[in-house]
Design a protein around this motif. Structure first.
Motif, PDB file in Angstrom:
ATOM      1  N   ARG A 247       0.842  -1.210   0.000  1.00  0.00           N
ATOM      2  CA  ARG A 247       0.000   0.000   0.000  1.00  0.00           C
ATOM      3  C   ARG A 247       0.873   1.255   0.000  1.00  0.00           C
ATOM      4  N   TRP A 250       1.885   1.835  -3.452  1.00  0.00           N
ATOM      5  CA  TRP A 250       0.765   2.363  -4.231  1.00  0.00           C
ATOM      6  C   TRP A 250       0.639   3.874  -3.990  1.00  0.00           C
ATOM      7  N   PHE A 251       0.723   4.297  -2.718  1.00  0.00           N
ATOM      8  CA  PHE A 251       0.620   5.734  -2.399  1.00  0.00           C
ATOM      9  C   PHE A 251       1.754   6.502  -3.078  1.00  0.00           C
ATOM     10  N   GLN A 254       0.973   6.967  -6.776  1.00  0.00           N
ATOM     11  CA  GLN A 254      -0.076   7.971  -7.060  1.00  0.00           C
ATOM     12  C   GLN A 254       0.494   9.385  -6.926  1.00  0.00           C
ATOM     13  N   THR A 266      -8.947   7.352  -2.172  1.00  0.00           N
ATOM     14  CA  THR A 266      -8.452   6.441  -1.129  1.00  0.00           C
ATOM     15  C   THR A 266      -8.448   7.128   0.233  1.00  0.00           C
ATOM     16  N   HIS A 269     -11.833   7.025   1.491  1.00  0.00           N
ATOM     17  CA  HIS A 269     -12.139   5.665   1.939  1.00  0.00           C
ATOM     18  C   HIS A 269     -11.557   5.429   3.350  1.00  0.00           C
ATOM     19  N   THR A 270     -10.301   5.843   3.585  1.00  0.00           N
ATOM     20  CA  THR A 270      -9.697   5.604   4.908  1.00  0.00           C
ATOM     21  C   THR A 270     -10.378   6.474   5.975  1.00  0.00           C
TER      22      THR A 270
END
Ligand code: NAP
Length: 282
Positions: A247, A250-251, A254, A266, A269-270
């Motif tokens: 993860r 992934w961050f 982005q 995201t 979402h968190t």
């Protein structure tokens, strides 16, 4: 009931205080004479000794030593126990404890009261430690229902919230919410200390405030606990750390690619899902 506690520290001492207040007779065994004397003087237990023979009349015995000492403590305890006595433990990782103890004593109830403070030892024992906190039972095929009922009933009397799952599920779940956060927070602190410029590092220390304090709290705690988690829940911790690293990658991607919509989605979402992890604190 006559209840035994082996290992009079934070958890064992807190249990003693509470169980005595509920009217049980509490017998304590600890490693050091001095701890036994203090536990009696402070009315944490009714009687205490460094010798396991004190446990001969105990109906339920709580093993509250550090995880590394649990198996040996049970081996020393068994010759003194009544055949109907129940052994339960409070270890923070369940698979290694279950594998070591279930073959030694059929009347064994593996469990983990998810309560604690940052302190350790008998001086850290406090009243009301378990109220409102999760108390997780991880029975295995050989765990007798009557023994499980007895220890769960005591947990309810401590006003804890009782849960049941398998030892594997327990260890996987605590890797996510307890053991991964310790290593993630420790690596965050460690990363900051690798700042190349001493002047910038000095500024960062001066500027650090509540955000840094909150995100690093568990990474700056008792080093023994972090080591214990890594040693005894090794595979589940590695799995959760690899998931976390994925993860993080992934961050990074982005942000590098300026994918602000994906990043924003995201973070929304968190923002929405975090409260779902904090329901036990309601
Ligand atoms: P702790 O405060 O260090 O207490 C353990 C006590 O056990 C020590 O103070 C020591 O007392 C005694 N002891 C050590 N080796 C022993 C042995 N071989 N035989 C008998 N007594 C022995 O540790 P704790 O935090 O209470 O943790 C105890 C257990 O609870 C661990 O298995 C841990 O995984 C679990 N747990 C901890 C927490 C937490 O947040 N701390 C939460 C839930 C569960 P003396 O040397 O003074 O006699």
């Amino acid at each position: 009931m006559n209840i035994g506690i082996v290992g009079l520290g934070l958890i064992g001492g807190s249990l003693g205080l509470e169980l005595r207040s509920l009217g049980h007779r509490v017998l304590g065994v600890s490693r050091r004479e001095q701890t036994c004397e203090l536990a009696v003087a402070r009315k944490i237990v009714d009687d205490a000794d460094v010798d396991m023979s004190l446990m001969a009349t105990a109906e339920v015995v709580y093993i509250c030593t550090p995880i590394a000492a649990i198996a040996r403590a049970v081996e020393l305890l068994i010759p003194h126990l009544s055949p109907t006595a129940i052994i339960t433990d409070v270890g923070s990782v369940k698979m290694p404890v279950v594998e070591a103890i279930a073959p030694l004593w059929p009347n064994f109830v593996p469990a983990h009261p998810m309560a604690g403070t940052e302190e350790s030892g008998l001086d850290a024992a406090v009243f009301n430690l378990f109220a409102g906190r999760s108390y997780v039972f991880t029975p295995v095929e050989t765990t007798p229902f009557s023994a499980l009922d007895t220890v769960e009933e005591i947990a309810r009397a401590l006003q804890a919230k009782v849960y049941r799952c398998t030892p594997q599920e327990h260890d996987r779940a605590v890797a996510w919410i307890s053991h991964l956060p310790v290593i993630a927070a420790a690596s965050l602190i460690d990363a900051c200390t690798h700042e190349a410029s001493p002047a910038v590092l000095d500024l960062a220390k001066k500027f650090a405030s509540t955000g840094f304090r909150d995100t690093t709290r568990v990474g700056g705690g008792n080093p023994e606990l972090g080591l214990m988690m890594a040693k005894y829940n090794r595979q589940e911790l590695i799995n959760s750390l690899c998931g976390y690293r994925d993860r993080l990658d992934w961050f990074i991607t982005q942000i590098e690619q300026q994918n602000w919509d994906a990043l924003s989605a995201t973070l929304h979402h968190t923002h929405q899902t975090r409260p779902g992890f904090l329901t036990s604190q309601d």
